[in-house]
Design a protein around this motif. Structure first.
Motif, PDB file in Angstrom:
ATOM      1  N   PRO A  17       0.828  -1.215   0.000  1.00 40.43           N
ATOM      2  CA  PRO A  17       0.000   0.000   0.000  1.00 40.43           C
ATOM      3  C   PRO A  17       0.860   1.262   0.000  1.00 40.43           C
ATOM      4  O   PRO A  17       0.539   2.227  -0.689  1.00 40.43           O
ATOM      5  CB  PRO A  17      -0.823  -0.127   1.279  1.00 40.43           C
ATOM      6  N   LYS A  28      -3.250   6.550   1.481  1.00 42.22           N
ATOM      7  CA  LYS A  28      -3.573   5.130   1.590  1.00 42.22           C
ATOM      8  C   LYS A  28      -5.092   4.933   1.568  1.00 42.22           C
ATOM      9  O   LYS A  28      -5.601   3.994   0.964  1.00 42.22           O
ATOM     10  CB  LYS A  28      -2.977   4.561   2.872  1.00 42.22           C
ATOM     11  N   SER A  32      -7.299   2.610  -1.004  1.00 34.20           N
ATOM     12  CA  SER A  32      -8.235   1.605  -0.498  1.00 34.20           C
ATOM     13  C   SER A  32      -9.648   1.840  -1.019  1.00 34.20           C
ATOM     14  O   SER A  32     -10.329   0.905  -1.441  1.00 34.20           O
ATOM     15  CB  SER A  32      -8.255   1.619   1.030  1.00 34.20           C
ATOM     16  N   GLN A  33     -10.087   3.092  -0.980  1.00 35.71           N
ATOM     17  CA  GLN A  33     -11.448   3.413  -1.409  1.00 35.71           C
ATOM     18  C   GLN A  33     -11.652   3.160  -2.891  1.00 35.71           C
ATOM     19  O   GLN A  33     -12.636   2.555  -3.297  1.00 35.71           O
ATOM     20  CB  GLN A  33     -11.786   4.872  -1.075  1.00 35.71           C
ATOM     21  N   ALA A  36     -11.631  -0.650  -3.491  1.00 35.05           N
ATOM     22  CA  ALA A  36     -12.869  -1.270  -3.009  1.00 35.05           C
ATOM     23  C   ALA A  36     -14.039  -0.951  -3.937  1.00 35.05           C
ATOM     24  O   ALA A  36     -14.840  -1.834  -4.272  1.00 35.05           O
ATOM     25  CB  ALA A  36     -13.180  -0.797  -1.592  1.00 35.05           C
ATOM     26  N   SER A  46     -17.095  -6.819  -0.735  1.00 27.01           N
ATOM     27  CA  SER A  46     -16.043  -6.665   0.257  1.00 27.01           C
ATOM     28  C   SER A  46     -16.667  -6.623   1.633  1.00 27.01           C
ATOM     29  O   SER A  46     -17.700  -6.014   1.844  1.00 27.01           O
ATOM     30  CB  SER A  46     -15.232  -5.419  -0.056  1.00 27.01           C
ATOM     31  N   ARG A  48     -15.956  -5.026   4.432  1.00 27.60           N
ATOM     32  CA  ARG A  48     -15.136  -3.941   4.966  1.00 27.60           C
ATOM     33  C   ARG A  48     -15.232  -3.891   6.481  1.00 27.60           C
ATOM     34  O   ARG A  48     -16.275  -4.090   7.054  1.00 27.60           O
ATOM     35  CB  ARG A  48     -15.596  -2.601   4.408  1.00 27.60           C
ATOM     36  N   CYS A  58      -9.238  -5.465   8.272  1.00 26.55           N
ATOM     37  CA  CYS A  58      -8.844  -6.048   6.998  1.00 26.55           C
ATOM     38  C   CYS A  58     -10.094  -6.229   6.158  1.00 26.55           C
ATOM     39  O   CYS A  58     -11.199  -6.159   6.666  1.00 26.55           O
ATOM     40  CB  CYS A  58      -8.118  -7.384   7.193  1.00 26.55           C
ATOM     41  N   SER A  59      -9.913  -6.443   4.885  1.00 25.93           N
ATOM     42  CA  SER A  59     -11.048  -6.651   3.999  1.00 25.93           C
ATOM     43  C   SER A  59     -10.975  -8.058   3.426  1.00 25.93           C
ATOM     44  O   SER A  59      -9.921  -8.509   3.013  1.00 25.93           O
ATOM     45  CB  SER A  59     -11.034  -5.653   2.832  1.00 25.93           C
TER      46      SER A  59
END
Length: 68
Positions: A17, A28, A32-33, A36, A46, A48, A58-59
């Motif tokens: 990441p 970061k 992530s967004q 996802a 996911s 989330r 964690c996902s």
């Protein structure tokens, strides 16, 4: 942005990441967004915010299109 995130992952599957944020010049959270959102758009679900024992999150991903 999601295309760039995925492109960087395809180019370097071991990218961290931190490396992704540095190469894309974003936070970061943004990485992530966008990732996802793209995975959900492509029929991945996911989970989330699944908490693990150390208090981090964690996902988990499942392929919603996969036959059961």
């Amino acid at each position: 942005m999601a295309t760039e995130v995925l492109g960087n992952i395809v180019a370097d599957p071991n990218a961290t990441p931190k490396k992704l944020t540095e190469s894309l010049g974003v936070s970061k959270g943004a990485v992530s967004q966008h990732l996802a959102n793209r995975l959900e758009k492509d029929n991945y679900n996911s989970d989330r915010g699944a908490h693990v024992t150390d208090g981090s999150t964690c996902s988990g991903l499942t392929n919603a299109a996969r036959p059961t």
